[in-house]
Design an enzyme around this catalytic site. Structure first.
Site, mmCIF file in Angstrom:
data_model
loop_
_atom_site.group_PDB
_atom_site.id
_atom_site.type_symbol
_atom_site.label_atom_id
_atom_site.label_comp_id
_atom_site.label_asym_id
_atom_site.label_seq_id
_atom_site.Cartn_x
_atom_site.Cartn_y
_atom_site.Cartn_z
ATOM 1 N N GLU A 181 6.629 27.920 35.423
ATOM 2 C CA GLU A 181 7.075 28.922 35.597
ATOM 3 C C GLU A 181 8.481 29.202 35.270
ATOM 4 O O GLU A 181 8.800 29.956 34.324
ATOM 5 C CB GLU A 181 7.153 29.334 37.427
ATOM 6 C CG GLU A 181 5.883 29.130 38.019
ATOM 7 C CD GLU A 181 6.148 29.602 39.612
ATOM 8 O OE1 GLU A 181 5.362 30.285 40.580
ATOM 9 O OE2 GLU A 181 7.198 28.462 40.405
ATOM 10 N N ALA A 216 9.993 33.857 45.300
ATOM 11 C CA ALA A 216 10.682 33.302 45.243
ATOM 12 C C ALA A 216 10.515 32.432 46.155
ATOM 13 O O ALA A 216 9.955 33.285 47.375
ATOM 14 C CB ALA A 216 12.361 33.754 44.799
HETATM 15 C C1 5RP Z 1 5.210 29.174 43.402
HETATM 16 C C2 5RP Z 1 6.491 29.965 43.767
HETATM 17 C C3 5RP Z 1 6.193 31.048 44.065
HETATM 18 O O1 5RP Z 1 6.478 32.346 43.902
HETATM 19 C C4 5RP Z 1 7.075 30.687 45.780
HETATM 20 O O2 5RP Z 1 6.511 29.826 46.438
HETATM 21 C C5 5RP Z 1 6.719 31.878 46.545
HETATM 22 O O3 5RP Z 1 5.784 32.058 46.990
HETATM 23 P P1 5RP Z 1 5.164 33.201 48.021
HETATM 24 O O4 5RP Z 1 5.168 34.448 47.401
HETATM 25 O O5 5RP Z 1 3.801 33.058 48.314
HETATM 26 O O6 5RP Z 1 5.830 33.390 49.260
HETATM 27 O O7 5RP Z 1 7.627 29.209 42.965
HETATM 28 O O8 5RP Z 1 5.291 27.969 42.632
#
Ligand code: 5RP
Length: 223
Positions: free
Chosen positions: A103, A83
């Site tokens: 998602e 997230a």
């Molecule tokens: C992708 C998402 C990811 O879960 C969110 O951006 C977090 O990414 P990361 O684990 O690289 O911090 O929603 O669409």
């Protein structure tokens, strides 16, 4: 401890929550990538996975994990994903990696949503991270005006000098400065705008559990 080490620690902790012999949902992003690499080590214990993006499908296949189309699957016991922000109530902003719509679809199909994140993602109030909103390209200027009317500052996501395209061929408006005191109501309001595919607010269907990486170990938050 580095942020990557925190992400690795929650990815490892999430493996305990993977049910034997089932098809699980897998998210997108750097934390999800650590999880996929851990999943590769126990691939013979699962039947396969439903991927939330083309990138995730490719990474799963690189570990010889069978990737199922959502239409082939009648139940998903658990969806595991990162997230951009998560509250103490389990509401999230997601879509920094651009995969928010797939998602959200897989999360809605899953019995449980397990969020894996480093401690920087835990916030009392959502909105410091710009809210991604996936839009149909012909409607982006219209939706930008509507988000502005809500008090937001939308910006069309760009890549290599062109509007960024999601796996679904759509645009993303990254929207700063929204007051997100009531995430469920804002999620519904934005989702109801014709031209919006989905808002990156995951509040109506938030997380059931969050594994949060801290320098003192993995904290478990239940919602
Ligand atoms: C992708 C998402 C990811 O879960 C969110 O951006 C977090 O990414 P990361 O684990 O690289 O911090 O929603 O669409």
């Amino acid at each position: 401890m580095s942020q990557d080490n925190l992400k690795l620690s929650v990815a490892r902790a999430a493996i305990v929550h993977v049910p034997e012999g089932q098809i699980i949902g897998v998210g997108t992003g750097s934390t999800a990538n650590f999880f996929i690499d851990e999943l590769g080590k126990i691939k013979d214990r699962i039947a396969g996975a439903v991927a939330s993006s083309v990138a995730t499908a490719e990474r799963l296949r690189s570990h010889n994990i069978r990737v199922f189309d959502l239409n082939e699957v009648s139940s998903i016991p658990v969806y595991i994903d990162g997230a951009d922000e998560i509250t103490y109530q389990g509401a999230m902003i997601k879509g920094g990696g651009g995969a928010l719509t797939r998602e959200k679809i897989i999360a809605s199909a899953a019995d449980r949503f397990i969020c894996i994140a480093d401690e920087s993602k835990l916030v009392p109030l959502l909105g410091a991270f710009p809210l991604p909103v996936e839009v149909i390209p012909m409607a982006y200027a219209l939706i930008a005006r509507r988000l502005t009317a809500l008090g937001g500052k939308p910006a069309l996501r760009m890549q290599d000098g062109q509007p960024y395209r999601t796996d679904n061929g759509n645009y993303i408006l990254d929207t700063r400065e929204l007051q997100i005191a009531n995430p469920v109501s804002l999620e519904n309001e934005i989702n109801n705008m014709p031209g919006v595919v989905t808002a990156g607010l995951f509040a109506g269907r938030g997380a059931n559990l969050c594994l949060l990486g801290t320098p003192d170990g993995v904290r478990t938050l239940e919602f």
